[in-house]
Scaffold this motif. Structure first.
Motif, PDB file in Angstrom:
ATOM      1  N   SER A 143       0.832  -1.209   0.000  1.00 28.06           N
ATOM      2  CA  SER A 143       0.000   0.000   0.000  1.00 28.06           C
ATOM      3  C   SER A 143       0.864   1.256   0.000  1.00 28.06           C
ATOM      4  CB  SER A 143      -0.928   0.000   1.219  1.00 28.06           C
ATOM      5  OG  SER A 143      -1.797  -1.104   1.189  1.00 28.06           O
ATOM      6  N   GLN A 144       1.982   1.208   0.713  1.00 28.95           N
ATOM      7  CA  GLN A 144       2.909   2.340   0.708  1.00 28.95           C
ATOM      8  C   GLN A 144       3.490   2.555  -0.684  1.00 28.95           C
ATOM      9  OE1 GLN A 144       5.651   1.230   3.856  1.00 28.95           O
ATOM     10  NE2 GLN A 144       4.661   2.611   5.314  1.00 28.95           N
ATOM     11  N   HIS A 145       3.797   1.458  -1.365  1.00 30.64           N
ATOM     12  CA  HIS A 145       4.299   1.562  -2.739  1.00 30.64           C
ATOM     13  C   HIS A 145       3.273   2.201  -3.668  1.00 30.64           C
ATOM     14  CE1 HIS A 145       7.363  -1.944  -2.069  1.00 30.64           C
ATOM     15  NE2 HIS A 145       7.682  -0.825  -1.439  1.00 30.64           N
ATOM     16  N   VAL A 146       2.024   1.765  -3.517  1.00 25.35           N
ATOM     17  CA  VAL A 146       0.948   2.346  -4.335  1.00 25.35           C
ATOM     18  C   VAL A 146       0.829   3.841  -4.056  1.00 25.35           C
ATOM     19  CG1 VAL A 146      -1.541   2.377  -4.754  1.00 25.35           C
ATOM     20  CG2 VAL A 146      -0.340   0.190  -4.531  1.00 25.35           C
ATOM     21  N   LEU A 147       0.898   4.215  -2.789  1.00 26.24           N
ATOM     22  CA  LEU A 147       0.802   5.624  -2.412  1.00 26.24           C
ATOM     23  C   LEU A 147       1.940   6.436  -3.011  1.00 26.24           C
ATOM     24  CD1 LEU A 147      -0.352   7.988  -0.706  1.00 26.24           C
ATOM     25  CD2 LEU A 147       1.162   7.219   1.141  1.00 26.24           C
ATOM     26  N   ILE A 148       3.181   5.961  -2.834  1.00 27.33           N
ATOM     27  CA  ILE A 148       4.342   6.710  -3.327  1.00 27.33           C
ATOM     28  C   ILE A 148       4.325   6.791  -4.847  1.00 27.33           C
ATOM     29  CG2 ILE A 148       6.859   6.734  -3.502  1.00 27.33           C
ATOM     30  CD1 ILE A 148       5.827   7.625  -0.816  1.00 27.33           C
ATOM     31  N   LEU A 149       3.959   5.698  -5.504  1.00 33.83           N
ATOM     32  CA  LEU A 149       3.909   5.712  -6.969  1.00 33.83           C
ATOM     33  C   LEU A 149       2.833   6.681  -7.456  1.00 33.83           C
ATOM     34  CD1 LEU A 149       4.938   4.574  -9.642  1.00 33.83           C
ATOM     35  CD2 LEU A 149       3.258   2.727  -9.424  1.00 33.83           C
ATOM     36  N   THR A 150       1.664   6.637  -6.833  1.00 27.27           N
ATOM     37  CA  THR A 150       0.591   7.563  -7.207  1.00 27.27           C
ATOM     38  C   THR A 150       1.007   9.008  -6.952  1.00 27.27           C
ATOM     39  OG1 THR A 150      -1.071   5.891  -6.635  1.00 27.27           O
ATOM     40  CG2 THR A 150      -1.830   8.169  -6.829  1.00 27.27           C
ATOM     41  N   ALA A 151       1.592   9.242  -5.777  1.00 26.64           N
ATOM     42  CA  ALA A 151       2.054  10.586  -5.438  1.00 26.64           C
ATOM     43  C   ALA A 151       3.120  11.064  -6.422  1.00 26.64           C
ATOM     44  CB  ALA A 151       2.614  10.603  -4.013  1.00 26.64           C
ATOM     45  N   SER A 152       3.991  10.158  -6.847  1.00 26.77           N
ATOM     46  CA  SER A 152       5.052  10.512  -7.796  1.00 26.77           C
ATOM     47  C   SER A 152       4.472  10.903  -9.145  1.00 26.77           C
ATOM     48  CB  SER A 152       6.019   9.334  -7.962  1.00 26.77           C
ATOM     49  OG  SER A 152       6.653   9.019  -6.733  1.00 26.77           O
ATOM     50  N   TYR A 153       3.468  10.158  -9.598  1.00 24.12           N
ATOM     51  CA  TYR A 153       2.833  10.494 -10.870  1.00 24.12           C
ATOM     52  C   TYR A 153       2.048  11.804 -10.786  1.00 24.12           C
ATOM     53  CZ  TYR A 153       4.045   5.923 -12.847  1.00 24.12           C
ATOM     54  OH  TYR A 153       4.716   4.831 -13.341  1.00 24.12           O
ATOM     55  N   VAL A 154       1.423  12.051  -9.633  1.00 29.51           N
ATOM     56  CA  VAL A 154       0.737  13.330  -9.433  1.00 29.51           C
ATOM     57  C   VAL A 154       1.757  14.464  -9.429  1.00 29.51           C
ATOM     58  CG1 VAL A 154      -0.571  14.726  -7.777  1.00 29.51           C
ATOM     59  CG2 VAL A 154      -1.233  12.349  -8.204  1.00 29.51           C
ATOM     60  N   PHE A 155       2.858  14.256  -8.709  1.00 33.37           N
ATOM     61  CA  PHE A 155       3.935  15.244  -8.614  1.00 33.37           C
ATOM     62  C   PHE A 155       4.446  15.616 -10.010  1.00 33.37           C
ATOM     63  CE2 PHE A 155       8.530  16.082  -8.434  1.00 33.37           C
ATOM     64  CZ  PHE A 155       8.597  17.110  -7.503  1.00 33.37           C
ATOM     65  N   TYR A 156       4.700  14.609 -10.849  1.00 31.43           N
ATOM     66  CA  TYR A 156       5.217  14.858 -12.199  1.00 31.43           C
ATOM     67  C   TYR A 156       4.113  15.372 -13.123  1.00 31.43           C
ATOM     68  CZ  TYR A 156       8.025  14.264 -16.407  1.00 31.43           C
ATOM     69  OH  TYR A 156       8.722  14.496 -17.557  1.00 31.43           O
ATOM     70  N   GLY A 157       2.928  14.774 -13.027  1.00 31.50           N
ATOM     71  CA  GLY A 157       1.823  15.168 -13.899  1.00 31.50           C
ATOM     72  C   GLY A 157       1.322  16.569 -13.636  1.00 31.50           C
ATOM     73  N   TRP A 158       1.661  17.140 -12.476  1.00 33.39           N
ATOM     74  CA  TRP A 158       1.304  18.523 -12.163  1.00 33.39           C
ATOM     75  C   TRP A 158       1.877  19.463 -13.208  1.00 33.39           C
ATOM     76  CZ3 TRP A 158      -1.944  18.796  -8.067  1.00 33.39           C
ATOM     77  CH2 TRP A 158      -2.288  20.064  -7.584  1.00 33.39           C
ATOM     78  N   TRP A 159       3.026  19.081 -13.769  1.00 32.54           N
ATOM     79  CA  TRP A 159       3.661  19.887 -14.829  1.00 32.54           C
ATOM     80  C   TRP A 159       2.999  19.601 -16.173  1.00 32.54           C
ATOM     81  CZ3 TRP A 159       6.963  17.798 -18.790  1.00 32.54           C
ATOM     82  CH2 TRP A 159       7.482  18.785 -19.632  1.00 32.54           C
ATOM     83  N   ASP A 160       2.929  18.339 -16.583  1.00 36.25           N
ATOM     84  CA  ASP A 160       2.273  17.961 -17.839  1.00 36.25           C
ATOM     85  C   ASP A 160       2.014  16.454 -17.796  1.00 36.25           C
ATOM     86  OD1 ASP A 160       1.508  17.397 -20.484  1.00 36.25           O
ATOM     87  OD2 ASP A 160       2.671  19.073 -21.260  1.00 36.25           O
ATOM     88  N   TRP A 161       0.781  16.071 -17.582  1.00 33.88           N
ATOM     89  CA  TRP A 161       0.423  14.665 -17.398  1.00 33.88           C
ATOM     90  C   TRP A 161       0.719  13.809 -18.622  1.00 33.88           C
ATOM     91  CZ3 TRP A 161      -3.025  12.423 -20.733  1.00 33.88           C
ATOM     92  CH2 TRP A 161      -3.817  13.288 -21.484  1.00 33.88           C
TER      93      TRP A 161
END
Length: 483
Positions: free
Chosen positions: A29-47
């Protein structure tokens, strides 16, 4: 999403609380959270460019499995080349396509041929592509060289590739460090948390107080170099040295500090390079993760220095040219790399490229010797001069900048473009450099004073200064985002 933005200051606590409070001891679950957060973090610029990260992740995950599975070196090498071609292909298209086309057109015109259609494309450079492609390639290389066994856990591997603290500007991590930590069970440690907060605080100071404060001055001088005397041009490139150091080392500190909040220890990326005593030591302390990558995956496979002097010099030149080209699709970066090769070679030939290790200067005393001071000033001057190529928009601008330094020598006071007092900036840089010297024994402990009062004063001054300089309306992206 920028480390120095309100968005990030909201984003980070949410992820942190969810990671340790709601998902404690739940690794998947922590992996899912970090991966999702990482994609949100990067996608904030351009998904849209998330698909590139995902593609690189999928390719190297399966390449790693196939390399390990093959019985013959020939087949293993074929799969390795698939990883290299794919990742370098991504870089080649998004970062270098227009550069090669424009260079070809310029070369053709030099021989009298006129090319009407340019074939250039309006391609946006994806942030961080030079970093995460090198990180995924290192995984395939390590499996090929049998330094590492591949993981069958795609979720862990995807988290390794996209780990948001270091996704867009490093440090460029190896799977033997980051992936193994991601896969292990972690416990919240108070000292690791406080160390992370300290590094984030010091990184924000470097970025927002040093780098961002100097940016308007540097931009003004380099944009209008033809109107300024040599004293101002020298000032401009000197301040740029401090700007790029504060900007990139500040990013690295925040990245390392943020990773600590999640129980992850990233490699050090800067080890006080401004106090280096020769160019070789400088490259051991500046952007350590990239230098290490080139050494392990290009320099040593080429033979390193354990070959004839002629081949060793060839290897040095290759590494610095590739390093320059890695930084940007412009001949200015290639010349910057070539310049560093030229100043590194004499140090190598004299056998002084590995003599400085450990603590930066004055290991047995509180102050550097006169010789060390002279070495530091000389090295800093050489590195600073090279940054004329690094900062200039074109090769022509770089050489004109240099020409004007030597042909228009005069001393005139410089007026800040926004009307601020320049003396305040000089004092700021002096105090910053002095503080960096005080903490030089450990780049991960910027507030390691034993005296509680002194430490409290340091915290207070740093926080107050950050708040004083903070301006959310100013877009101050990190310099290395463009690479």
């Amino acid at each position: 999403m920028l480390f120095n933005s309100i968005d990030y200051f909201i984003f980070l606590p949410i992820v942190f609380i969810a990671y340790w409070y709601f998902l404690k001891n739940k690794i998947k679950s922590q992996h899912v959270l970090i991966l999702t957060a990482s994609y949100v973090f990067y996608g904030w610029w351009d998904w849209r460019f998330l698909f590139l990260i995902l593609a690189s992740t999928i390719v190297d995950f399966f390449v790693g499995l196939q390399i390990h599975k093959q019985k013959t070196d020939r087949k293993r090498k074929i799969w390795l080349w698939l990883s290299v071609i794919f990742n370098v292909g991504l870089l080649g298209f998004f970062k270098y396509y227009n550069f090669f086309i424009d260079s070809w057109i310029t070369a053709a015109e030099a021989f009298g041929y006129t090319i009407k259609s340019t074939w250039t494309l309006r391609v946006i450079l994806p942030v961080g592509i030079s970093f995460y492609t090198f990180q995924t390639m290192s995984y395939s290389f390590d499996i090929y060289y049998k330094r590492l066994k591949p993981t069958k856990d795609f979720l862990s591997f995807a988290t390794f590739v996209a780990f948001f603290p270091q996704l867009v500007a490093g440090p460029i991590e190896r799977a033997s460090n980051l992936l193994l930590q991601i896969q292990s069970r972690k416990e919240f440690k108070t000292n690791q948390f406080t160390d992370g907060i300290k590094l984030i605080l010091w990184g924000l100071f470097k970025k927002m107080v040093i780098a961002d404060a100097l940016a308007p001055i540097v931009d003004d001088i380099f944009s209008n170099y033809a109107t300024y005397p040599s004293s101002t041009l020298i000032l401009g490139v000197t301040l740029f040295s401090f700007q790029v150091y504060g900007d990139f080392s500040g990013y690295s500190d925040i990245a390392i500090g943020t990773a600590k909040l999640f129980g992850i220890e990233l490699m050090s990326n800067f080890k006080f390079p401004i106090f280096s005593r020769n160019v070789a030591e400088y490259w051991q302390r500046w952007h350590v993760s990239l230098s290490t990558w080139f050494r392990h995956y290009i320099y040593i496979p080429l033979g390193g220095s354990r070959v004839s002097k002629k081949k060793a010099l060839r290897n040095i030149i290759i590494i610095f040219l590739i390093s320059g080209f890695w930084h940007g699709a412009n001949w200015t970066f290639i010349l910057w790399g070539a310049f560093h090769a030229l100043v590194f070679i004499p140090v190598f030939l004299m056998g002084r490229n590995t003599i400085y290790k450990g603590t930066v200067v004055a290991q047995n005393s509180s102050l550097p010797s006169a010789i060390e001071i002279l070495q530091i000033i000389t090295t800093f001057s050489i590195v600073t001069f090279s940054r004329i190529f690094f900062r200039s928009e074109s090769v022509t601008d770089a050489f004109k900048y240099i020409e004007r330094i030597f042909s228009n020598f005069s001393w005139e006071s410089y007026s800040h473009p926004l009307g601020y007092r320049m003396v305040d900036y000089f004092i700021l840089i002096i105090l910053f450099t002095f503080y960096e010297y005080l903490i030089r024994k450990d780049e991960r402990s910027p507030f390691s004073f034993k005296n509680n009062i002194v430490r409290f004063i340091a915290y207070t001054l740093v926080i107050f200064t950050i708040l004083l300089f903070y301006d959310d309306n100013v877009d101050r992206s990190f310099i290395y985002f463009q690479f």
